[in-house]
Design a protein around this motif. Structure first.
Motif, short mmCIF file in Angstrom:
data_model
loop_
_atom_site.label_atom_id
_atom_site.label_comp_id
_atom_site.label_asym_id
_atom_site.label_seq_id
_atom_site.Cartn_x
_atom_site.Cartn_y
_atom_site.Cartn_z
N SER A 85 -4.63 -4.92 5.05
CA SER A 85 -4.10 -3.60 5.37
C SER A 85 -2.62 -3.51 5.03
O SER A 85 -2.15 -2.49 4.51
CB SER A 85 -4.31 -3.29 6.85
OG SER A 85 -5.68 -3.28 7.19
N LEU A 88 -2.29 -3.23 1.21
CA LEU A 88 -2.66 -1.90 0.72
C LEU A 88 -1.60 -0.85 1.07
O LEU A 88 -1.24 0.00 0.25
CB LEU A 88 -4.01 -1.48 1.29
CG LEU A 88 -5.26 -2.18 0.73
CD1 LEU A 88 -6.51 -1.64 1.40
CD2 LEU A 88 -5.36 -1.99 -0.78
N TYR A 92 0.67 1.17 -1.63
CA TYR A 92 0.64 2.64 -1.66
C TYR A 92 2.03 3.22 -1.53
O TYR A 92 2.45 4.09 -2.30
CB TYR A 92 -0.27 3.15 -0.55
CG TYR A 92 -0.11 4.62 -0.23
CD1 TYR A 92 -0.52 5.60 -1.13
CD2 TYR A 92 0.48 5.03 0.97
CE1 TYR A 92 -0.35 6.95 -0.83
CE2 TYR A 92 0.65 6.37 1.27
CZ TYR A 92 0.23 7.33 0.36
OH TYR A 92 0.41 8.66 0.64
#
Length: 498
Positions: A85, A88, A92
């Motif tokens: 997590s 990611l 992003y």
């Protein structure tokens, strides 16, 4: 300076990423943000759009990895899941800085496109706040919460104004050093004037003398154990004891944290009835966080992260959290990632649905709004409550999953920004901390630190008027957007002509 000029682009990128990432940590190093972008500015000025995207993205990855490392410290799921997590999220968020570099490289002619960077960063922060992946947590204003004087204009322009100032200072310092040292006097004059006015606004701001007494409960219970059936009775006993302590402080209202009790209060008639009797007897209402479950029209179970406002001799009122944490409270694409839709509520992850409506509560002619945990990181929710007439903002949180990482400290700092923007007092109850009272000026009047069990009383000033920001919102971001488009179109036209 000679050493600075000899460094490679990759080295400059790493230096800039580290300086900005560290400025977000709770170490009172926010001043680093005022020169931490200088290496990145040098890169953006001397490379094309493709190269700028690469370096901007790498900068964004390093800086967000450092500033948001706490995502990987979440004890609420398996290590591999939280680390993935973190990766990611960092990947992003880095895209926005890559995009910034790309645009500067595209517009750059005669090395003057860098002056559009403050406008561009405001736009990107603004755009980043929208949608299910919206993330206001990373706004540069968060680095300035220890310097309240520089935040005092945010009640007019919002937090994006801080980002504009920070980027402008970086660019000014770069150009003073590189090109025109004589302009340092104008720079120092502008900075002095800004700080003087900010300090003046901070010192002369007087909160209302009308106070509303609130007892805050910080139970400091391990969120992983709270829902364990073997410890449920012990948890309820502890919470009842803390509740009794709060009553003895004779407040107007008692504030519990997010998901305060290991039960569905709307369904647990026995426990809810017990709470209601105590509310009736003491004539003191409570605002308590709970998990809520309803049955939909198709027979499906609907879960909400909610708050119950229980008043003497009245039916309870419910507010359902509207902005949920993606991949933690719900899955964006459950069919491809994790089949949460087939699960009941579990401790590691949730299967919640977001609420649809703001709910304004009122007691003794004082209206207040409630933000549940992650919602407090977004200015639009606090602003909407202010527009609807809230005179106090409540925040219920549970940062226990993040331990003693920088996450809980940053989360509390976001409440400072909400207070200044709307010139409203903010009262915060966190399960494991940080709980306390923040005045409309942003000053922390009282707080209890992490991993401490506490019950305490705060005298909360009741604001009477909305701030300019509360009324008109992100107009500054819109102005920056228009100016950037105008400048960009002119530069593109000039490039076509020549």
């Amino acid at each position: 300076m000679n050493l600075f000029l000899k460094l490679s682009n990759w080295q400059l990128t790493v230096i800039s990423g580290i300086l900005i990432g560290v400025s977000y940590q709770p170490w009172n190093l926010g001043f680093l943000s005022y020169f931490g972008f200088i290496p990145l500015i040098k890169i953006f000025l001397n490379n094309n759009s493709k190269q700028n995207f690469k370096y901007g993205y790498f900068f964004g990855f390093i800086y967000n990895l450092i500033s948001n490392y706490w995502i990987g410290a979440n004890s609420g799921a398996e290590t591999i899941i939280v680390l993935f997590s973190l990766f990611l999220a960092t990947a992003y968020l880095a895209l926005f800085w890559g995009f910034a570099g790309l645009l500067i490289g595209t517009l750059n002619k005669n090395n003057d496109a860098i002056f559009t960077l403050p406008f561009l960063i405001v736009i990107l922060e603004w755009l980043r706040s929208f949608g299910p992946l919206g993330f206001d947590w990373g706004n540069l204003a968060l680095t300035q919460v220890n310097y309240l004087s520089v935040l005092q204009f945010n009640d007019i322009f919002g937090t994006y104004f801080s980002s504009f100032i920070i980027m402008s200072v970086n660019i000014s310092i770069y150009y003073i050093i590189q090109h025109k040292i004589k302009y340092i006097y104008y720079f120092l004059l502008a900075i002095t004037l800004f700080l003087f006015l900010g300090t003046y606004r901070l010192k002369t701001y007087k909160p209302s003398k009308d106070n509303f007494k609130i007892s805050i409960i910080q139970p400091n219970l391990d969120p992983q154990e709270k829902w364990n059936l073997s410890t449920k009775l012990k948890t309820l006993s502890i919470m009842d004891s803390l509740y009794n302590e709060a009553i003895l402080l004779s407040p107007h209202l008692i504030l519990f944290p997010e998901t305060a009790l290991p039960t569905y209060l709307t369904l647990d008639d026995k426990l809810r009835s017990k709470l209601q009797k105590k509310v009736n007897k003491t004539n003191i209402p409570i605002l308590i966080g709970t998990v809520d479950r309803k049955i939909g029209s198709d027979g499906e179970r609907i879960f909400n992260n909610s708050s119950l406002f229980m008043q003497p001799n009245k039916d309870y009122e419910v507010y359902a959290k509207m902005h949920l944490v993606p991949f933690a409270e719900y899955d964006l694409v459950p069919k491809f990632l994790h089949p949460l839709v087939n699960l009941n509520l579990n401790i590691d992850r949730g299967v919640f649905m977001g609420g649809k409506y703001f709910k304004l509560f009122e007691w003794e002619n004082v209206k207040f709004g409630n933000l549940i945990c992650y919602e407090s990181s977004f200015s639009r929710y606090a602003r909407e409550y202010a527009k609807k007439g809230a005179r106090i903002l409540m925040i219920q949180a549970n940062d226990g999953w993040l331990g003693t990482s920088s996450g809980p400290y940053q989360h509390f700092s976001l409440a400072i920004l909400r207070a200044i923007e709307n010139r409203l007092s903010v009262v915060r109850s966190g399960n494991t901390g940080i709980s306390g009272l923040i005045l409309p000026s942003g000053k922390v009047e009282l707080k209890k630190g992490l991993k401490k069990r506490a019950v305490f009383l705060v005298n909360v000033p009741i604001s009477s008027n909305n701030s300019f920001f509360s009324e008109y919102g992100d107009f500054f971001a819109v102005i920056c957007y228009v100016i950037f488009l105008f400048i960009g179109s002119i530069k593109c036209s000039k490039e076509k002509l020549f």
